[in-house]
Design a protein around this motif. Structure first.
Motif, PDB file in Angstrom:
ATOM      1  N   ARG A 129       8.714   9.548  -4.821  1.00 20.60           N
ATOM      2  CA  ARG A 129      10.030   9.001  -4.498  1.00 20.60           C
ATOM      3  C   ARG A 129      10.092   8.535  -3.050  1.00 20.60           C
ATOM      4  NH1 ARG A 129      15.737  12.203  -4.899  1.00 20.60           N
ATOM      5  NH2 ARG A 129      17.001  10.487  -4.143  1.00 20.60           N
ATOM      6  N   GLY A 130       9.619   9.360  -2.126  1.00 20.30           N
ATOM      7  CA  GLY A 130       9.660   9.000  -0.714  1.00 20.30           C
ATOM      8  C   GLY A 130       8.859   7.742  -0.415  1.00 20.30           C
ATOM      9  N   TYR A 131       7.704   7.625  -1.052  1.00 19.90           N
ATOM     10  CA  TYR A 131       6.889   6.422  -0.852  1.00 19.90           C
ATOM     11  C   TYR A 131       7.570   5.196  -1.445  1.00 19.90           C
ATOM     12  CZ  TYR A 131       2.941   8.900   1.152  1.00 19.90           C
ATOM     13  OH  TYR A 131       2.131   9.628   1.975  1.00 19.90           O
ATOM     14  N   TYR A 132       8.138   5.331  -2.643  1.00 24.23           N
ATOM     15  CA  TYR A 132       8.840   4.189  -3.241  1.00 24.23           C
ATOM     16  C   TYR A 132       9.991   3.745  -2.348  1.00 24.23           C
ATOM     17  CZ  TYR A 132       6.415   5.103  -7.704  1.00 24.23           C
ATOM     18  OH  TYR A 132       5.475   5.277  -8.692  1.00 24.23           O
ATOM     19  N   GLU A 133      10.761   4.701  -1.848  1.00 26.62           N
ATOM     20  CA  GLU A 133      11.896   4.353  -0.997  1.00 26.62           C
ATOM     21  C   GLU A 133      11.421   3.665   0.288  1.00 26.62           C
ATOM     22  OE1 GLU A 133      13.967   8.096  -0.688  1.00 26.62           O
ATOM     23  OE2 GLU A 133      14.863   7.843  -2.682  1.00 26.62           O
ATOM     24  N   ARG A 134      10.338   4.166   0.851  1.00 23.92           N
ATOM     25  CA  ARG A 134       9.790   3.552   2.062  1.00 23.92           C
ATOM     26  C   ARG A 134       9.288   2.137   1.775  1.00 23.92           C
ATOM     27  NH1 ARG A 134       4.398   5.362   4.964  1.00 23.92           N
ATOM     28  NH2 ARG A 134       4.336   3.761   6.576  1.00 23.92           N
ATOM     29  N   TYR A 160      10.202   3.541  -9.746  1.00 28.24           N
ATOM     30  CA  TYR A 160      11.165   4.330  -8.973  1.00 28.24           C
ATOM     31  C   TYR A 160      12.298   4.812  -9.874  1.00 28.24           C
ATOM     32  CZ  TYR A 160      14.530   5.332  -5.178  1.00 28.24           C
ATOM     33  OH  TYR A 160      15.441   5.910  -4.332  1.00 28.24           O
ATOM     34  N   ALA A 161      12.812   3.940 -10.727  1.00 34.53           N
ATOM     35  CA  ALA A 161      13.872   4.335 -11.651  1.00 34.53           C
ATOM     36  C   ALA A 161      13.388   5.446 -12.580  1.00 34.53           C
ATOM     37  CB  ALA A 161      14.349   3.128 -12.459  1.00 34.53           C
ATOM     38  N   SER A 162      12.171   5.321 -13.077  1.00 31.54           N
ATOM     39  CA  SER A 162      11.603   6.354 -13.943  1.00 31.54           C
ATOM     40  C   SER A 162      11.459   7.678 -13.200  1.00 31.54           C
ATOM     41  CB  SER A 162      10.242   5.890 -14.470  1.00 31.54           C
ATOM     42  OG  SER A 162       9.622   6.921 -15.201  1.00 31.54           O
ATOM     43  N   LEU A 194       0.822  -1.207   0.000  1.00 35.95           N
ATOM     44  CA  LEU A 194       0.000   0.000   0.000  1.00 35.95           C
ATOM     45  C   LEU A 194       0.859   1.263   0.000  1.00 35.95           C
ATOM     46  CD1 LEU A 194      -2.872  -1.152   2.334  1.00 35.95           C
ATOM     47  CD2 LEU A 194      -2.886  -0.946  -0.161  1.00 35.95           C
ATOM     48  N   VAL A 195       2.001   1.219   0.667  1.00 31.72           N
ATOM     49  CA  VAL A 195       2.938   2.354   0.589  1.00 31.72           C
ATOM     50  C   VAL A 195       3.338   2.555  -0.867  1.00 31.72           C
ATOM     51  CG1 VAL A 195       5.217   3.198   1.272  1.00 31.72           C
ATOM     52  CG2 VAL A 195       3.747   2.066   2.969  1.00 31.72           C
ATOM     53  N   TYR A 196       3.647   1.467  -1.553  1.00 32.76           N
ATOM     54  CA  TYR A 196       3.979   1.535  -2.979  1.00 32.76           C
ATOM     55  C   TYR A 196       2.805   2.107  -3.788  1.00 32.76           C
ATOM     56  CZ  TYR A 196       3.825  -0.271  -7.717  1.00 32.76           C
ATOM     57  OH  TYR A 196       3.642  -0.377  -9.071  1.00 32.76           O
ATOM     58  N   GLU A 197       1.592   1.669  -3.516  1.00 31.86           N
ATOM     59  CA  GLU A 197       0.422   2.140  -4.274  1.00 31.86           C
ATOM     60  C   GLU A 197       0.201   3.636  -4.079  1.00 31.86           C
ATOM     61  OE1 GLU A 197      -0.879   0.528  -6.588  1.00 31.86           O
ATOM     62  OE2 GLU A 197      -0.642  -1.590  -6.107  1.00 31.86           O
ATOM     63  N   VAL A 198       0.402   4.128  -2.862  1.00 39.44           N
ATOM     64  CA  VAL A 198       0.293   5.571  -2.633  1.00 39.44           C
ATOM     65  C   VAL A 198       1.349   6.298  -3.461  1.00 39.44           C
ATOM     66  CG1 VAL A 198       0.506   7.432  -0.923  1.00 39.44           C
ATOM     67  CG2 VAL A 198      -0.752   5.339  -0.342  1.00 39.44           C
ATOM     68  N   GLY A 199       2.565   5.775  -3.462  1.00 38.15           N
ATOM     69  CA  GLY A 199       3.619   6.372  -4.274  1.00 38.15           C
ATOM     70  C   GLY A 199       3.256   6.395  -5.745  1.00 38.15           C
ATOM     71  N   GLY A 200       2.702   5.301  -6.231  1.00 35.43           N
ATOM     72  CA  GLY A 200       2.306   5.239  -7.635  1.00 35.43           C
ATOM     73  C   GLY A 200       1.231   6.254  -7.978  1.00 35.43           C
ATOM     74  N   ALA A 201       0.308   6.482  -7.045  1.00 26.84           N
ATOM     75  CA  ALA A 201      -0.742   7.470  -7.281  1.00 26.84           C
ATOM     76  C   ALA A 201      -0.142   8.873  -7.369  1.00 26.84           C
ATOM     77  CB  ALA A 201      -1.802   7.394  -6.178  1.00 26.84           C
ATOM     78  N   TYR A 202       0.779   9.188  -6.466  1.00 31.21           N
ATOM     79  CA  TYR A 202       1.458  10.486  -6.543  1.00 31.21           C
ATOM     80  C   TYR A 202       2.267  10.609  -7.831  1.00 31.21           C
ATOM     81  CZ  TYR A 202       0.319  12.188  -1.874  1.00 31.21           C
ATOM     82  OH  TYR A 202      -0.341  12.665  -0.761  1.00 31.21           O
ATOM     83  N   ASP A 203       2.914   9.532  -8.223  1.00 34.44           N
ATOM     84  CA  ASP A 203       3.709   9.530  -9.444  1.00 34.44           C
ATOM     85  C   ASP A 203       2.829   9.830 -10.655  1.00 34.44           C
ATOM     86  OD1 ASP A 203       6.000   9.257 -10.988  1.00 34.44           O
ATOM     87  OD2 ASP A 203       6.292   7.143 -10.522  1.00 34.44           O
ATOM     88  N   THR A 204       1.695   9.174 -10.742  1.00 36.06           N
ATOM     89  CA  THR A 204       0.768   9.397 -11.850  1.00 36.06           C
ATOM     90  C   THR A 204       0.267  10.840 -11.853  1.00 36.06           C
ATOM     91  OG1 THR A 204       0.106   7.079 -11.809  1.00 36.06           O
ATOM     92  CG2 THR A 204      -1.401   8.602 -12.911  1.00 36.06           C
ATOM     93  N   ALA A 205       0.175  11.439 -10.675  1.00 35.54           N
ATOM     94  CA  ALA A 205      -0.274  12.825 -10.551  1.00 35.54           C
ATOM     95  C   ALA A 205       0.825  13.827 -10.915  1.00 35.54           C
ATOM     96  CB  ALA A 205      -0.767  13.088  -9.135  1.00 35.54           C
ATOM     97  N   GLY A 206       2.026  13.324 -11.221  1.00 33.97           N
ATOM     98  CA  GLY A 206       3.129  14.215 -11.568  1.00 33.97           C
ATOM     99  C   GLY A 206       3.863  14.768 -10.360  1.00 33.97           C
ATOM    100  N   GLN A 207       3.660  14.155  -9.209  1.00 27.87           N
ATOM    101  CA  GLN A 207       4.316  14.589  -7.977  1.00 27.87           C
ATOM    102  C   GLN A 207       5.466  13.629  -7.660  1.00 27.87           C
ATOM    103  OE1 GLN A 207       1.591  15.756  -4.794  1.00 27.87           O
ATOM    104  NE2 GLN A 207      -0.066  15.797  -6.310  1.00 27.87           N
ATOM    105  N   GLU A 208       6.480  13.685  -8.521  1.00 28.36           N
ATOM    106  CA  GLU A 208       7.562  12.711  -8.451  1.00 28.36           C
ATOM    107  C   GLU A 208       8.334  12.746  -7.146  1.00 28.36           C
ATOM    108  OE1 GLU A 208       7.054  14.656 -11.176  1.00 28.36           O
ATOM    109  OE2 GLU A 208       6.575  13.188 -12.731  1.00 28.36           O
ATOM    110  N   GLU A 209       8.577  13.929  -6.605  1.00 28.87           N
ATOM    111  CA  GLU A 209       9.353  13.999  -5.366  1.00 28.87           C
ATOM    112  C   GLU A 209       8.611  13.310  -4.221  1.00 28.87           C
ATOM    113  OE1 GLU A 209      12.544  14.215  -3.354  1.00 28.87           O
ATOM    114  OE2 GLU A 209      12.598  15.280  -5.266  1.00 28.87           O
ATOM    115  N   THR A 210       7.301  13.498  -4.141  1.00 36.67           N
ATOM    116  CA  THR A 210       6.506  12.820  -3.111  1.00 36.67           C
ATOM    117  C   THR A 210       6.499  11.317  -3.374  1.00 36.67           C
ATOM    118  OG1 THR A 210       5.149  14.777  -2.815  1.00 36.67           O
ATOM    119  CG2 THR A 210       4.233  12.698  -2.013  1.00 36.67           C
TER     120      THR A 210
END
Length: 121
Positions: free
Chosen positions: A63-68, A86-88, A45-61
């Motif tokens: 990133r933190g979720y992917y790392e977590r 994460y690499a992207s 779920l941490v990953y899924e939140v990160g993916g949602a932010y990523d899709t929204a164009g909020q890469e910096e946010t």
């Protein structure tokens, strides 16, 4: 921490994808944040939140979720997807060396994956 995804949780994650509007990710982010609140610290779920932010164009946010999520321990297909995303994200943030290091990890862990090969293309 468990990385297990019960059938019920898998259905809940799929509902988030089914309702997703890429032009307006705010509801999807809120949905996955609420799901994470119900299952605190669940790496998938941490990953899924990160993916949602990523899709929204909020890469910096994102990133933190992917790392977590990676630190909490992902495996299997979710790990593969997280590494590619994460690499992207790192590439978008201009961190090319870090992006390449993540892709190298993905190649080592998933040598037969077509999606990893495409990410490396």
């Amino acid at each position: 921490m468990t990385t297990d995804v019960t059938p019920e949780l898998a259905e809940a994650i799929q509902r988030g994808y089914d309702r997703r509007d890429r032009a307006n990710m705010v509801p999807t982010i809120a949905y996955f944040q609420a799901l994470l609140a119900e299952h605190p610290g669940h790496p998938v779920l941490v990953y899924e939140v990160g993916g949602a932010y990523d899709t929204a164009g909020q890469e910096e946010t994102a990133r933190g979720y992917y790392e977590r999520a990676l630190a909490l321990g992902l495996d299997g297909d979710v790990l593969r997807r997280c590494l590619c995303q994460y690499a992207s994200t790192l590439r978008w943030l201009g961190e090319l060396d870090e992006s390449l290091a993540v892709l190298d990890r993905a190649r080592r862990e998933f040598p037969d994956s077509d999606s990893v090969r495409v990410c490396n293309g």
